[in-house]
Design an enzyme around this catalytic site. Structure first.
Site, mmCIF file in Angstrom:
data_model
loop_
_atom_site.group_PDB
_atom_site.id
_atom_site.type_symbol
_atom_site.label_atom_id
_atom_site.label_comp_id
_atom_site.label_asym_id
_atom_site.label_seq_id
_atom_site.Cartn_x
_atom_site.Cartn_y
_atom_site.Cartn_z
ATOM 1 N N HIS A 196 0.673 -1.156 0.052
ATOM 2 C CA HIS A 196 0.027 -0.023 -0.026
ATOM 3 C C HIS A 196 0.827 1.174 -0.067
ATOM 4 C CE1 HIS A 196 1.043 -0.326 4.082
ATOM 5 N NE2 HIS A 196 0.593 0.692 4.413
ATOM 6 N N ASP B 291 6.040 4.598 4.884
ATOM 7 C CA ASP B 291 6.848 3.735 5.509
ATOM 8 C C ASP B 291 6.861 2.491 4.653
ATOM 9 O OD1 ASP B 291 4.205 3.429 6.456
ATOM 10 O OD2 ASP B 291 5.092 2.087 8.329
#
Length: 306
Positions: free
Chosen positions: A63, A67
């Site tokens: 996704h 991060d």
């Protein structure tokens, strides 16, 4: 060195720490190198881990939270700088195409390598040309669209030497039997099932940011290695639910129910400088091998089932 291993490049969740880089995981699978969720700093972590850009054959982004993807720009440019000679397939949620484009072309560089975009519209099998395994995506539950990845090697056959010897089968006759599934021996038909057993292919699953949902169990079912986020401990389970994450306990329960062999916990919140509690809580629910991932660790995929 194992030909099938996970190289951990980073284990932090939203915020990196002094000892945990943002996410990044390279699965070495014979001649394949699958780079999962390259977060910020991945290119430098590759250097520390002894991983070169030429080892990467596929990139899989779950996704588009930073991060899990901000290192993509540097990795793509390094692939081109090093003139990687083979095509590299890039998998990611199609809903994040604008983010992928921004990261791919974040700055000026010369394109010398072939990057084949494989945006994921729906769960299911993914195109993986030339791979010795099947690759599939399963939808997860997170505030932004997120997919987990599952790798499955086809089952094969293991020949039983004692049965072959008893029937006088050797050399070219064995090859014929393997190719055709049957052979005539002294007037009777010998089938492949009589002289071999099924050798299960190895399985691997990668589960990042998600709350508990059906997709987590589907990805984990029967895998040899499950790499899964365990952002929180039980005391902070309310935060896991609010933000779309798992606890170490939830990850371990999934692994136990799915028959996982090696459980790799990762993606830890910066609120936990020490991870002893993650291991203790997971151990209450899972009896198999548990690895609390550390940056730059190399974790071998378990030996295949006989």
């Amino acid at each position: 060195m194992s030909q099938r291993e996970l190289v951990v490049l980073g284990t932090a969740s939203q915020v990196p720490t002094r000892h945990r880089n943002h996410n990044g995981y390279l699965l070495r699978w014979d001649g394949e190198g699958l780079l999962f969720d390259p977060g910020e700093g991945t290119q430098r972590q590759m250097l520390h881990a002894g991983v070169s850009a030429t080892q990467i054959t596929r990139i899989a982004v779950t996704h588009f939270h930073g991060d899990h993807c901000l290192g993509l720009a540097g990795v793509v440019q390094r692939i081109n700088l090093d003139r990687v000679p083979h095509p590299v397939d890039a998998y990611y949620p199609a809903s994040g195409q604008v983010f992928f484009d921004r990261l791919r072309y974040a700055s000026a560089f010369h394109e010398t390598a072939e990057l084949r975009q494989r945006p994921i519209l729906d769960p299911g099998p993914l195109p993986a040309p030339g791979a010795p395994f099947e690759l599939s995506a399963v939808r997860l539950s997170h505030p932004v669209e997120s997919f987990g990845y599952r790798l499955a090697e086809p089952d094969s056959r293991r020949m039983l030497p004692e049965r072959l010897a008893a029937l006088g089968l050797r050399g070219p006759a064995v090859g014929t039997l393997q190719q055709q599934g049957r052979i005539e021996v002294d007037g009777r038909t010998v089938t492949l099932d009589e002289v071999s057993v099924t050798r299960p292919g190895q399985r691997f699953a990668f589960v990042m940011d998600t709350r508990l949902c059906d997709g987590v169990g589907e990805l984990a079912e029967g895998v040899d290695m499950l790499v899964i986020e365990a952002t929180f401990v039980d005391a902070d389970a309310h935060l896991a639910g609010e933000h779309g994450h798992l606890t170490a306990t939830q990850a371990a329960r999934v692994a136990a129910a799915a028959g996982v062999r090696t459980l790799v916990l990762t993606h830890f919140s910066q609120r936990y400088p020490v991870l002893d509690q993650h291991l203790a809580e997971a151990r209450k629910h899972f009896d198999g091998e548990i690895v609390v991932a550390e940056d730059l660790a190399r974790i071998p995929v378990p030996r295949r089932r006989s």
